[in-house]
Design an enzyme around this catalytic site. Structure first.
Site, mmCIF file in Angstrom:
data_model
loop_
_atom_site.group_PDB
_atom_site.id
_atom_site.type_symbol
_atom_site.label_atom_id
_atom_site.label_comp_id
_atom_site.label_asym_id
_atom_site.label_seq_id
_atom_site.Cartn_x
_atom_site.Cartn_y
_atom_site.Cartn_z
ATOM 1 N N HIS A 1 -5.129 3.626 7.671
ATOM 2 C CA HIS A 1 -3.907 4.397 7.431
ATOM 3 C C HIS A 1 -3.645 5.381 8.560
ATOM 4 O O HIS A 1 -4.496 5.666 9.395
ATOM 5 C CB HIS A 1 -3.969 5.118 6.089
ATOM 6 C CG HIS A 1 -5.054 6.148 5.982
ATOM 7 N ND1 HIS A 1 -6.328 5.860 5.548
ATOM 8 C CD2 HIS A 1 -5.069 7.490 6.248
ATOM 9 C CE1 HIS A 1 -7.064 6.948 5.541
ATOM 10 N NE2 HIS A 1 -6.319 7.964 5.979
ATOM 11 N N TRP B 1 5.185 -12.686 -6.778
ATOM 12 C CA TRP B 1 5.270 -11.359 -6.175
ATOM 13 C C TRP B 1 4.549 -10.347 -7.037
ATOM 14 O O TRP B 1 4.200 -10.620 -8.175
ATOM 15 C CB TRP B 1 6.709 -10.961 -5.870
ATOM 16 C CG TRP B 1 7.701 -10.946 -7.023
ATOM 17 C CD1 TRP B 1 7.598 -11.574 -8.237
ATOM 18 C CD2 TRP B 1 8.966 -10.293 -7.025
ATOM 19 N NE1 TRP B 1 8.714 -11.337 -9.001
ATOM 20 C CE2 TRP B 1 9.585 -10.549 -8.282
ATOM 21 C CE3 TRP B 1 9.647 -9.509 -6.119
ATOM 22 C CZ2 TRP B 1 10.828 -10.049 -8.633
ATOM 23 C CZ3 TRP B 1 10.898 -9.016 -6.482
ATOM 24 C CH2 TRP B 1 11.472 -9.288 -7.706
ATOM 25 N N ASN B 2 4.292 -9.173 -6.442
ATOM 26 C CA ASN B 2 3.497 -8.146 -7.106
ATOM 27 C C ASN B 2 4.109 -6.774 -6.898
ATOM 28 O O ASN B 2 4.791 -6.529 -5.902
ATOM 29 C CB ASN B 2 2.076 -8.095 -6.528
ATOM 30 C CG ASN B 2 1.338 -9.403 -6.630
ATOM 31 O OD1 ASN B 2 0.940 -9.824 -7.716
ATOM 32 N ND2 ASN B 2 1.147 -10.060 -5.494
ATOM 33 N N HIS C 1 -3.379 7.407 1.770
ATOM 34 C CA HIS C 1 -4.518 7.462 2.681
ATOM 35 C C HIS C 1 -5.629 6.521 2.224
ATOM 36 O O HIS C 1 -6.817 6.843 2.297
ATOM 37 C CB HIS C 1 -5.003 8.911 2.810
ATOM 38 C CG HIS C 1 -3.942 9.818 3.347
ATOM 39 N ND1 HIS C 1 -3.813 10.126 4.680
ATOM 40 C CD2 HIS C 1 -2.918 10.440 2.728
ATOM 41 C CE1 HIS C 1 -2.770 10.915 4.862
ATOM 42 N NE2 HIS C 1 -2.206 11.122 3.683
ATOM 43 N N HIS D 1 -8.561 17.347 11.122
ATOM 44 C CA HIS D 1 -7.323 17.481 10.367
ATOM 45 C C HIS D 1 -6.614 18.789 10.711
ATOM 46 O O HIS D 1 -5.416 18.822 10.977
ATOM 47 C CB HIS D 1 -7.602 17.422 8.868
ATOM 48 C CG HIS D 1 -7.872 16.065 8.339
ATOM 49 N ND1 HIS D 1 -9.096 15.459 8.444
ATOM 50 C CD2 HIS D 1 -7.064 15.177 7.698
ATOM 51 C CE1 HIS D 1 -9.042 14.257 7.884
ATOM 52 N NE2 HIS D 1 -7.816 14.062 7.419
ATOM 53 N N HIS E 1 0.277 16.151 6.688
ATOM 54 C CA HIS E 1 -0.852 15.855 5.799
ATOM 55 C C HIS E 1 -1.727 17.082 5.578
ATOM 56 O O HIS E 1 -2.364 17.211 4.536
ATOM 57 C CB HIS E 1 -1.678 14.716 6.414
ATOM 58 C CG HIS E 1 -2.936 14.388 5.687
ATOM 59 N ND1 HIS E 1 -3.019 14.299 4.311
ATOM 60 C CD2 HIS E 1 -4.194 14.111 6.147
ATOM 61 C CE1 HIS E 1 -4.252 13.977 3.965
ATOM 62 N NE2 HIS E 1 -4.988 13.878 5.045
ATOM 63 N N ASP F 1 -2.285 9.168 9.552
ATOM 64 C CA ASP F 1 -2.078 10.542 9.093
ATOM 65 C C ASP F 1 -0.912 11.172 9.850
ATOM 66 O O ASP F 1 -0.920 11.208 11.088
ATOM 67 C CB ASP F 1 -3.317 11.402 9.361
ATOM 68 C CG ASP F 1 -4.513 11.019 8.513
ATOM 69 O OD1 ASP F 1 -4.326 10.307 7.514
ATOM 70 O OD2 ASP F 1 -5.638 11.427 8.871
#
Length: 280
Positions: free
Chosen positions: A85, A73-74, A81, A219, A91, A87
């Site tokens: 992804h 595992w990590n 973003h 945006h 944002h 938004d």
């Protein structure tokens, strides 16, 4: 002597059972619209005086060794973003009092999609801007945009996603990537029935949008209208112009402004070989 009882009519399959059957048979294909997420995934670059998003990184915890003999595992580090992804409205400053990514209603994560194809225009001009008239021409051919659905703009830009430099396509004047004009961004945000905009580029805005008025209009207008963005999508060429259903699953980060997302599309196939919807 009692009369014989008539046999009950067989129950019709439920909608969900029919969906599962079509998925199993290939009548409905699941198309992955998500870019693989790794340290090589391109990320947005802002001028150096601003904060920068984090390149995706993995930190190994254990890998079948003395730190954990039976498991791998990590930890990971990433910007909200980075990569494909989602938004959320908060944002952008215009949506600062609106929903965070954890507050996006689950019902809105499953929605139909309209696909506007401008690959030919972008091949001639990487700074190509979609105008309202392009969407109106699409609607003349395919019908109204889906109420509560997505508008996906197919530009062919995902073919550049193998490396940072061709994907950002920047020179001394800034990045050169396609997007929406100011008027179109405002129309999509304030007049169209869609819930959000999906693109293949690093962000929903064109590369030159820092010089628009307002700057970064997708945006500014979309987030301010409580709408959403999906970026760095792939495989839009495998979707019909209408008819696909999109499942967008961002991480529900409390107070987050966005999150990496696995984005899938359900596409009905005719005869198991062709698309049910038209692609142009």
């Amino acid at each position: 002597m009692s009369e014989p009882t008539a046999a009950a009519a067989p129950a019709s399959p439920s909608v969900l059972a029919a969906l599962v059957a079509e998925l199993s048979s290939g009548g409905i294909e699941v198309v992955d619209l998500t870019a693989p997420l790794s340290s090589g995934t391109p990320v947005l670059r802002l001028p150096p005086e601003f904060g920068q998003t984090q390149v995706f990184e993995l930190e190994e915890i254990s890998r079948y060794d003395d730190r954990g003999p039976a498991w791998y595992w990590n930890n990971f580090r990433s910007g909200e973003h980075t990569g494909t992804h989602f938004d959320a409205p908060n944002h952008w400053v215009t949506g600062k009092d609106l929903a965070d990514i954890a507050s996006v209603p689950a019902r809105q994560l499953v929605a139909p999609a309209a696909v506007l194809d401008v690959t030919d225009e972008v091949a001639k001009d990487p700074d190509f801007l979609v105008e309202v008239e392009h969407i109106e021409a699409w609607q003349d051919r395919h019908g109204a945009l889906p109420d509560g659905g997505w508008l996906f703009v197919r530009t062919g830009w995902s073919s550049r996603s193998h490396a940072q430099e061709p994907f950002l396509n920047a020179d001394a004047n800034g990045p050169h990537t396609p997007g929406l004009s100011v008027a179109c961004a405002r129309w999509v945000a304030e007049e169209s029935p869609v819930t959000g905009l999906g693109v293949e580029t690093v962000g929903t805005d064109a590369g030159a949008a820092h010089g628009f008025d307002p700057a970064f209009p997708c945006h500014s207008y979309l987030m301010g209208s409580g709408k959403y963005g999906l970026t760095q999508l792939q495989n839009l060429d495998r979707l019909p112009s209408t008819g696909a259903v999109v499942i967008a699953g961002p991480l529900p980060i409390v107070s987050g402004s966005g999150a990496p997302a696995r984005v899938l599309a359900l596409v009905e196939r005719t005869g198991r070989t062709g698309q049910a919807g038209r692609t142009s």
